[in-house]
Design an enzyme around this catalytic site. Structure first.
Site, PDB file in Angstrom:
ATOM      1  N   ARG A   1      11.658  -1.038  11.200  1.00 33.59           N
ATOM      2  CA  ARG A   1      10.321  -0.674  12.369  1.00 33.59           C
ATOM      3  C   ARG A   1      10.462  -1.644  13.486  1.00 33.59           C
ATOM      4  O   ARG A   1      10.403  -2.253  13.432  1.00 33.59           O
ATOM      5  CB  ARG A   1       8.951  -0.283  11.808  1.00 33.59           C
TER       6      ARG A   1
ATOM      7  N   ARG B   1      11.733  -6.107   5.562  1.00 36.45           N
ATOM      8  CA  ARG B   1      12.121  -4.515   5.518  1.00 36.45           C
ATOM      9  C   ARG B   1      12.692  -4.013   6.274  1.00 36.45           C
ATOM     10  O   ARG B   1      12.553  -3.940   7.186  1.00 36.45           O
ATOM     11  CB  ARG B   1      10.321  -4.111   6.064  1.00 36.45           C
TER      12      ARG B   1
ATOM     13  N   ARG C   1      -9.738   0.474   9.213  1.00 33.41           N
ATOM     14  CA  ARG C   1      -8.904  -0.543   9.519  1.00 33.41           C
ATOM     15  C   ARG C   1     -10.150  -2.032  10.001  1.00 33.41           C
ATOM     16  O   ARG C   1      -9.588  -2.708  10.265  1.00 33.41           O
ATOM     17  CB  ARG C   1      -7.544  -0.574   9.607  1.00 33.41           C
TER      18      ARG C   1
ATOM     19  N   ARG D   1       0.168  -8.411  14.046  1.00 32.34           N
ATOM     20  CA  ARG D   1      -0.252  -7.876  13.184  1.00 32.34           C
ATOM     21  C   ARG D   1      -1.272  -8.395  12.132  1.00 32.34           C
ATOM     22  O   ARG D   1      -2.226  -8.279  11.873  1.00 32.34           O
ATOM     23  CB  ARG D   1       0.780  -7.547  12.478  1.00 32.34           C
TER      24      ARG D   1
ATOM     25  N   LYS E   1       0.414  -0.896  -0.411  1.00 33.41           N
ATOM     26  CA  LYS E   1       0.210   0.186  -0.192  1.00 33.41           C
ATOM     27  C   LYS E   1       0.489   1.764   0.000  1.00 33.41           C
ATOM     28  O   LYS E   1       0.478   1.992  -0.951  1.00 33.41           O
ATOM     29  CB  LYS E   1      -0.986  -0.309   1.308  1.00 33.41           C
TER      30      LYS E   1
HETATM   31  P1  AMP Z   1       0.540   0.241   9.586  1.00 26.61           P
HETATM   32  O1  AMP Z   1       2.572   1.409   9.159  1.00 26.61           O
HETATM   33  O2  AMP Z   1       0.244   0.921   8.499  1.00 26.61           O
HETATM   34  O3  AMP Z   1       1.210  -0.998   9.386  1.00 26.61           O
HETATM   35  O4  AMP Z   1       1.029   0.586  10.955  1.00 26.61           O
HETATM   36  C1  AMP Z   1       1.157   0.413  12.009  1.00 26.61           C
HETATM   37  C2  AMP Z   1       0.483   0.137  13.456  1.00 26.61           C
HETATM   38  O5  AMP Z   1      -0.562   1.048  13.668  1.00 26.61           O
HETATM   39  C3  AMP Z   1      -0.448  -0.765  13.156  1.00 26.61           C
HETATM   40  O6  AMP Z   1       0.481  -2.319  13.725  1.00 26.61           O
HETATM   41  C4  AMP Z   1      -1.484  -0.092  13.979  1.00 26.61           C
HETATM   42  O7  AMP Z   1      -0.913  -0.689  15.494  1.00 26.61           O
HETATM   43  C5  AMP Z   1      -1.743   1.446  13.852  1.00 26.61           C
HETATM   44  N1  AMP Z   1      -3.000   1.544  12.628  1.00 26.61           N
HETATM   45  C6  AMP Z   1      -1.727   2.250  11.688  1.00 26.61           C
HETATM   46  N2  AMP Z   1      -3.194   2.390  10.949  1.00 26.61           N
HETATM   47  C7  AMP Z   1      -4.422   1.951  12.419  1.00 26.61           C
HETATM   48  C8  AMP Z   1      -5.777   2.796  11.813  1.00 26.61           C
HETATM   49  N3  AMP Z   1      -6.889   2.336  10.954  1.00 26.61           N
HETATM   50  N4  AMP Z   1      -6.587   1.638  13.183  1.00 26.61           N
HETATM   51  C9  AMP Z   1      -5.646   1.672  14.200  1.00 26.61           C
HETATM   52  N5  AMP Z   1      -4.541   1.452  14.749  1.00 26.61           N
HETATM   53  C10 AMP Z   1      -4.079   1.648  13.550  1.00 26.61           C
END
Ligand code: AMP
Length: 231
Positions: free
Chosen positions: A175, A142, A99, A186, A24
């Protein structure tokens, strides 16, 4: 710099669904370049809050490190503030939001009241599908540049010199939630809470699924077709 026709056209809301590691972020960056609209990554916004030590960042930090989802209310309030900014007036790419089904319902309510130059525009929803094993490898491999955000993968797209950004020479970072333990959590929260969203948007007739295991250029071409067919 001269604007292209794409960079003046109204795109409206675009939602990128798909598991962590589905591509994404990579595809969103390409759409930012093509259309000149912002990528709104809730993961990036939350990481900024954590590094700035805001009240939201303090509440989100440990939840994120465990790989769990941050409560809907906190994320929705943060998104609402971001959508009010002027750079969203022609459209935006939502990367990693919604999400949960509750976030999607909240967003439907917001979008129904929001217009783009007088026109209410429903979202285009692009779902990037990738198998579990491939996701796991993409996430464990990553690495990213803390300076310019460029993303690498030690298995599929390594930098020329190990752990160093090709473009700016900064040391690459992993990360905090790209550990095997957090990745497992996740991917589980994706399966349980986010995957049902594909069905939610399919019922609305808005879902466009793309095979995210193809070469990234092919994924980009299909993403552009999906967006432009709807606009
Ligand atoms: P990402 O970078 O999109 O993988 O997001 C990293 C982390 O941020 C996720 O594992 C969640 O802990 C939090 N997070 C990101 N987007 C959301 C969302 N829409 N709702 C809830 N938690 C989120």
């Amino acid at each position: 710099m001269t604007e292209t026709a794409e960079q003046t056209r109204v795109i409206g809301p675009v939602i990128f669904l798909g598991a962590p590691g589905a591509g994404k972020g990579t595809q969103a960056k390409r759409m930012v370049e093509r259309y000149g609209i912002p990528q709104i990554s809730t993961g990036d916004l939350l990481r900024e809050h954590v590094s700035m030590g805001t009240a939201l960042g303090k509440r989100a930090k440990e939840v994120m490190e465990r790989g769990e989802l941050v409560p809907d209310k906190l994320v929705c309030d943060m998104v609402e503030m971001r959508l009010n900014r002027k750079d969203c007036e022609r459209g935006y790419i939502l990367d990693g939001f919604p999400r949960t089904v509750d976030q999607a319902k909240w967003l439907d309510g917001v979008l129904a009241k929001r217009d783009f130059f007088g026109q209410v525009i429903p979202p285009v929803v692009v779902d990037f599908t990738v198998s579990y094993n491939q996701l796991f490898k993409r996430l464990t491999g990553r690495r990213s540049c803390p300076n310019d955000g460029k993303i690498y993968n030690v298995y599929f797209q390594p930098p020329k010199v190990a752990d160093v950004c090709d473009d700016c020479g900064a040391a690459l970072v992993t990360r905090k939630d790209d550990t095997e333990e957090a990745i497992t959590v996740r991917l589980k929260s994706y399966e349980e809470q986010t995957k049902p969203l594909a069905e939610y948007y399919r019922r609305q007739g808005r879902l466009r699924s793309i095979d995210g295991e193809q070469a990234s250029e092919a994924v980009t071409a299909q993403t552009i077709t999906a967006i432009e067919a709807a606009r």
